[in-house]
Design a protein around this motif. Structure first.
Motif, PDB file in Angstrom:
ATOM      1  N   UNK A  74       0.852  -1.186   0.000  1.00 56.77           N
ATOM      2  CA  UNK A  74       0.000   0.000   0.000  1.00 56.77           C
ATOM      3  C   UNK A  74       0.892   1.242   0.000  1.00 56.77           C
ATOM      4  N   UNK A  75       0.758   2.078  -1.018  1.00 56.86           N
ATOM      5  CA  UNK A  75       1.651   3.230  -1.166  1.00 56.86           C
ATOM      6  C   UNK A  75       1.618   4.156   0.051  1.00 56.86           C
ATOM      7  N   UNK A  76       0.421   4.495   0.543  1.00 58.23           N
ATOM      8  CA  UNK A  76       0.332   5.407   1.689  1.00 58.23           C
ATOM      9  C   UNK A  76       1.076   4.868   2.898  1.00 58.23           C
ATOM     10  N   UNK A  77       1.014   3.563   3.088  1.00 58.48           N
ATOM     11  CA  UNK A  77       1.619   2.942   4.264  1.00 58.48           C
ATOM     12  C   UNK A  77       3.118   2.708   4.082  1.00 58.48           C
ATOM     13  N   UNK A  78       3.502   2.266   2.896  1.00 51.91           N
ATOM     14  CA  UNK A  78       4.879   1.814   2.685  1.00 51.91           C
ATOM     15  C   UNK A  78       5.855   2.940   2.333  1.00 51.91           C
ATOM     16  N   UNK A  79       5.427   3.890   1.517  1.00 55.46           N
ATOM     17  CA  UNK A  79       6.360   4.862   0.953  1.00 55.46           C
ATOM     18  C   UNK A  79       7.098   5.709   1.999  1.00 55.46           C
ATOM     19  N   UNK A  80       6.454   6.115   3.114  1.00 53.03           N
ATOM     20  CA  UNK A  80       7.203   6.915   4.097  1.00 53.03           C
ATOM     21  C   UNK A  80       8.432   6.200   4.656  1.00 53.03           C
ATOM     22  N   UNK A  93       8.710  -0.093 -11.889  1.00 52.17           N
ATOM     23  CA  UNK A  93       8.797  -0.258 -13.339  1.00 52.17           C
ATOM     24  C   UNK A  93       7.459   0.088 -13.986  1.00 52.17           C
ATOM     25  N   UNK A  94       7.415   1.223 -14.661  1.00 50.47           N
ATOM     26  CA  UNK A  94       6.170   1.660 -15.306  1.00 50.47           C
ATOM     27  C   UNK A  94       6.041   1.125 -16.728  1.00 50.47           C
ATOM     28  N   UNK A  95       6.994   0.304 -17.162  1.00 45.22           N
ATOM     29  CA  UNK A  95       6.907  -0.278 -18.504  1.00 45.22           C
ATOM     30  C   UNK A  95       6.194  -1.624 -18.494  1.00 45.22           C
ATOM     31  N   UNK A  96       6.066  -2.228 -17.304  1.00 46.45           N
ATOM     32  CA  UNK A  96       5.372  -3.502 -17.199  1.00 46.45           C
ATOM     33  C   UNK A  96       3.861  -3.301 -17.295  1.00 46.45           C
ATOM     34  N   UNK A  97       3.155  -4.363 -17.667  1.00 47.70           N
ATOM     35  CA  UNK A  97       1.692  -4.302 -17.689  1.00 47.70           C
ATOM     36  C   UNK A  97       1.179  -3.962 -16.298  1.00 47.70           C
ATOM     37  N   UNK A  98       0.384  -2.910 -16.150  1.00 43.30           N
ATOM     38  CA  UNK A  98      -0.061  -2.504 -14.809  1.00 43.30           C
ATOM     39  C   UNK A  98      -1.071  -3.481 -14.216  1.00 43.30           C
ATOM     40  N   UNK A  99      -1.215  -3.384 -12.899  1.00 46.44           N
ATOM     41  CA  UNK A  99      -2.200  -4.173 -12.162  1.00 46.44           C
ATOM     42  C   UNK A  99      -3.278  -3.213 -11.667  1.00 46.44           C
ATOM     43  N   UNK A 100      -4.540  -3.618 -11.778  1.00 45.45           N
ATOM     44  CA  UNK A 100      -5.652  -2.766 -11.371  1.00 45.45           C
ATOM     45  C   UNK A 100      -6.342  -3.359 -10.145  1.00 45.45           C
ATOM     46  N   UNK A 101      -6.496  -2.559  -9.114  1.00 47.21           N
ATOM     47  CA  UNK A 101      -7.223  -2.958  -7.913  1.00 47.21           C
ATOM     48  C   UNK A 101      -8.378  -1.997  -7.721  1.00 47.21           C
ATOM     49  N   UNK A 102      -9.594  -2.481  -7.982  1.00 43.98           N
ATOM     50  CA  UNK A 102     -10.794  -1.648  -7.909  1.00 43.98           C
ATOM     51  C   UNK A 102     -10.618  -0.324  -8.646  1.00 43.98           C
ATOM     52  N   UNK A 104      -7.863   1.166  -9.455  1.00 44.42           N
ATOM     53  CA  UNK A 104      -6.605   1.877  -9.189  1.00 44.42           C
ATOM     54  C   UNK A 104      -5.489   1.244 -10.018  1.00 44.42           C
ATOM     55  N   UNK A 105      -4.886   2.042 -10.870  1.00 39.58           N
ATOM     56  CA  UNK A 105      -3.807   1.567 -11.720  1.00 39.58           C
ATOM     57  C   UNK A 105      -2.517   1.488 -10.913  1.00 39.58           C
ATOM     58  N   UNK A 106      -1.937   0.306 -10.847  1.00 40.99           N
ATOM     59  CA  UNK A 106      -0.756   0.088 -10.016  1.00 40.99           C
ATOM     60  C   UNK A 106       0.382  -0.466 -10.860  1.00 40.99           C
ATOM     61  N   UNK A 107       1.582   0.010 -10.575  1.00 42.41           N
ATOM     62  CA  UNK A 107       2.767  -0.522 -11.232  1.00 42.41           C
ATOM     63  C   UNK A 107       3.549  -1.388 -10.245  1.00 42.41           C
ATOM     64  N   UNK A 108       4.521  -2.117 -10.773  1.00 42.86           N
ATOM     65  CA  UNK A 108       5.225  -3.104  -9.965  1.00 42.86           C
ATOM     66  C   UNK A 108       6.614  -2.630  -9.560  1.00 42.86           C
ATOM     67  N   UNK A 109       6.961  -2.925  -8.311  1.00 40.83           N
ATOM     68  CA  UNK A 109       8.342  -2.863  -7.869  1.00 40.83           C
ATOM     69  C   UNK A 109       8.984  -4.155  -8.356  1.00 40.83           C
ATOM     70  N   UNK A 127       3.195  -5.408  -6.593  1.00 45.04           N
ATOM     71  CA  UNK A 127       2.425  -4.234  -7.004  1.00 45.04           C
ATOM     72  C   UNK A 127       2.411  -3.183  -5.900  1.00 45.04           C
ATOM     73  N   UNK A 128       2.542  -1.923  -6.292  1.00 42.84           N
ATOM     74  CA  UNK A 128       2.450  -0.798  -5.359  1.00 42.84           C
ATOM     75  C   UNK A 128       1.157  -0.054  -5.659  1.00 42.84           C
ATOM     76  N   UNK A 129       0.167  -0.153  -4.750  1.00 45.26           N
ATOM     77  CA  UNK A 129      -1.165   0.415  -4.992  1.00 45.26           C
ATOM     78  C   UNK A 129      -1.176   1.872  -4.567  1.00 45.26           C
ATOM     79  N   UNK A 130      -1.417   2.814  -5.484  1.00 41.60           N
ATOM     80  CA  UNK A 130      -1.347   4.237  -5.140  1.00 41.60           C
ATOM     81  C   UNK A 130      -2.512   4.694  -4.260  1.00 41.60           C
TER      82      UNK A 130
END
Length: 317
Positions: A74-80, A93-102, A104-109, A127-130
């Protein structure tokens, strides 16, 4: 999937401070968490696993959710926590096929090393969910309280045997199944996107349900259409709780089943089913060709074996 996100959202709001006991390097410890939800207390709302990401030294955990499809942070929780570890965010990596959660477009670490308790899972794409998860304050980052930062999904366990020992709060992966688990009560199952669906018999019909460790609201969770097939229309339902998930109101009710439920000809002792009131849950169950979800509380004194190699599901007393 709307209904199974309830436990995730509730667990995100917890401030977990318990310490996990030591386990050996192969068994992975999990813990149950209780919570009061809209005035009702549930002893076991969700399961969590101690988590380490790369060489970060923080006290992380993640929810163990076999109803999800992709392991994520979870971006809010992990990024700090990455301020002192900028090399981790450089792996996004924003070149990989993204993952969608409800939606939300998410890219992969990419190629991240993670550790569940003492067991390593190297070079994984996570996946890092924004804009999702609790935001931890800077003054709490180094505290000893455990921080929920993600979800552990079945993508980590494919092509293996996953043993979940509920009695001892632990799970373990095998590439070769030990003899003591081979005599479990097995059925042929269906696996799609890593999720496992198992057959149950209600009345004279065989139906499939998704085994979902993220569903801890009850033994069997249906939708507003499938509940009609297995209950008396003249018998009123009892409201279990009202809540919100992803900004939408959701109501969960419970109702007595007309017929017992059998797993491989054994009575599962399920007398009531819960059901939601959302159209999204109806659509999900139809797409997955299931009537609903079966949760982990039903097996809390047993051992479950999920054979991801030959698509089988077993129960060991």
């Amino acid at each position: 999937m709307k209904q199974k996100l309830l436990p995730i959202i509730f667990l995100v709001s917890l401030n977990i401070s318990c310490l996990f006991g030591q386990t050996n390097s192969q068994w992975i410890h999990f813990d149950w968490h209780g919570e009061t939800i809209y005035g009702k207390h549930f002893d076991k709302v969700a399961m969590s696993i101690p988590l380490k990401v790369e060489n970060m030294t923080y006290n992380f955990c993640a929810q163990f959710d076999l109803g999800a499809t992709t392991t994520l942070l979870y971006e809010n929780s992990f990024k700090p926590f990455t301020n002192d570890y900028p090399e981790i965010m450089e792996k996004l990596d924003t070149t990989m096929t993204p993952y969608y959660l409800n939606g939300r477009k998410s890219f992969f670490l990419k190629d991240i090393d993670i550790q569940l308790d003492k067991s390593s899972f190297p070079n994984r794409n996570i996946a890092l969910v924004p804009n999702y998860g609790d935001t931890y304050q800077l003054d709490s980052i180094n505290s000893q309280s455990q921080k929920l930062v993600g979800t552990i999904a079945p993508d980590l366990f494919q092509n293996s045997y996953l043993v979940i020992d509920f009695k001892n709060n632990r799970l373990r992966m095998y590439t070769k199944l030990p003899k003591k688990y081979k005599k479990a009560d097995y059925v042929d199952a269906t696996i799609r996107k890593g999720r496992i669906k198992i057959p149950i018999k209600i009345g004279d019909k065989t139906e499939f349900v998704l085994f979902d460790t993220g569903n801890c609201m009850g033994d069997l969770l249906l939708d507003k259409e499938t509940i009609l097939k297995f209950t008396d229309a003249n018998e009123p339902a009892e409201k279990l709780l009202d809540g919100n998930t992803w900004g939408d109101k959701i109501t969960i009710q419970t109702k007595r089943l007309r017929n017992p439920i059998f797993f491989n000809e054994k009575d599962m002792k399920i007398t009531n089913a819960q059901f939601t009131d959302t159209d999204e849950d109806v659509q999900f169950n139809k797409e997955e060709k299931i009537i609903g979800l079966i949760g982990p509380l039903l097996f809390e004194n047993k051992t479950i074996i999920i054979d991801y190699i030959d698509s089988k599901f077993g129960i060991k007393q």
